[in-house]
Design an enzyme around this catalytic site. Structure first.
Site, short mmCIF file in Angstrom:
data_model
loop_
_atom_site.label_atom_id
_atom_site.label_comp_id
_atom_site.label_asym_id
_atom_site.label_seq_id
_atom_site.Cartn_x
_atom_site.Cartn_y
_atom_site.Cartn_z
N HIS A 106 -6.40 -13.75 -2.60
CA HIS A 106 -7.13 -12.64 -1.78
C HIS A 106 -5.79 -12.28 -0.12
CE1 HIS A 106 -10.33 -10.02 0.08
NE2 HIS A 106 -10.22 -9.83 -0.49
N LYS B 98 -2.72 -10.52 1.40
CA LYS B 98 -2.01 -10.05 1.55
C LYS B 98 -0.41 -9.16 2.13
CE LYS B 98 -6.84 -8.23 0.76
NZ LYS B 98 -7.62 -8.64 1.23
N ASP C 18 13.86 -11.57 3.05
CA ASP C 18 14.34 -12.72 3.64
C ASP C 18 14.38 -13.68 5.16
OD1 ASP C 18 16.66 -11.18 2.57
OD2 ASP C 18 16.69 -9.27 4.07
#
Length: 253
Positions: free
Chosen positions: A169, A171, A176
């Site tokens: 779940h 996000k 870099d």
């Protein structure tokens, strides 16, 4: 005057030693100057780095019709025309796209649902620039309607998912990341590295039309070294843990 005479006498009496001493002193002075320049540059760069909170809410789409009228056909980037809406969803998406477009070496994305065409296009542009991209997603949501993950997998982006019914779940997106860039440097045996710095994008928002333009969501974009390192470490851990699923469990549909 006396000091100058003493120095000149030393040079005449001990030419080799004096030459070596002058050379060493010059090198040391150059190193000190270079370190000072790097320190000054680093301070300027850190001062200009992004630290921003983006809020998505029900007011984000009230200007959508204006942007649609002003947008150009086939555009791959959000066309943010002059807009007085401080909650403008398109402007918020453009801020995420801007960071992805700045990627130099790597993008590591852990995302539950990904259907945004704008963000998918920015990932594709990064791929075309030679940026190394890795994606971790949920085993079921990679097949959700409109998912861009299968499309990116077809372009060669490695995708891994957990071997469990529990949800992946997360996000977040690391651009870099220091550890990852160093890994790439060693892998490619690069002697010269282009300037870059670590960015993490994280929050409640899924990369979907509803998440980015209707739901009540939040997203933080930051170049904080400790935060980016923490997210990078977790991505690396998951990437190793889900190694068996790459290319075997992800069946392109």
């Amino acid at each position: 005057m006396l000091i100058t005479q003493i120095i000149m006498k030393q040079i005449r009496d001990y030419p080799i030693v004096s030459t070596i001493s002058i050379a060493v002193s010059t090198v040391l002075a150059s190193e000190v100057i270079w370190k000072l320049v790097q320190c000054s540059r680093s301070k300027r760069e850190k001062a200009s780095r992004v630290h921003e909170v983006i809020i998505f809410n029900e007011l984000g789409e009230i200007c959508a019709a204006v942007h649609m009228r002003n947008s150009s056909m086939g555009s791959q980037k959000p066309q943010v025309s002059p807009c007085c809406n401080t909650h403008c969803s398109l402007r918020n998406v453009a801020k995420i796209v801007e960071q992805i477009d700045r990627a130099v070496y790597s993008i590591d994305l852990a995302i539950y649902t990904f259907t945004s065409l704008f963000l998918a296009d920015s990932i594709k542009r990064a791929l075309q620039r030679g940026v190394i991209i890795r994606i971790i997603s949920d085993g079921e949501m990679v097949y959700s309607k409109g998912s861009q993950i299968s499309m990116l997998a077809q372009l060669g982006v490695p995708v891994r998912v957990p071997i469990t019914t529990n949800l992946m779940h997360n996000k977040f997106c690391i651009i870099d990341g220091f550890e990852r860039v160093e890994e790439i440097r060693l892998l490619r045996k690069l002697k010269f590295m282009r300037p870059c710095y670590s960015i993490v994008i994280s929050g409640s928002v899924n990369w979907t039309a509803l998440g980015l333009g209707g739901n009540w969501e939040n997203c933080i974009i930051t170049a904080d070294d400790k935060l980016t390192a923490t997210f990078q470490a977790e991505f690396q851990r998951m990437w190793r843990a889900f190694a068996k699923t790459e290319g075997s469990q992800i069946q392109l549909k």
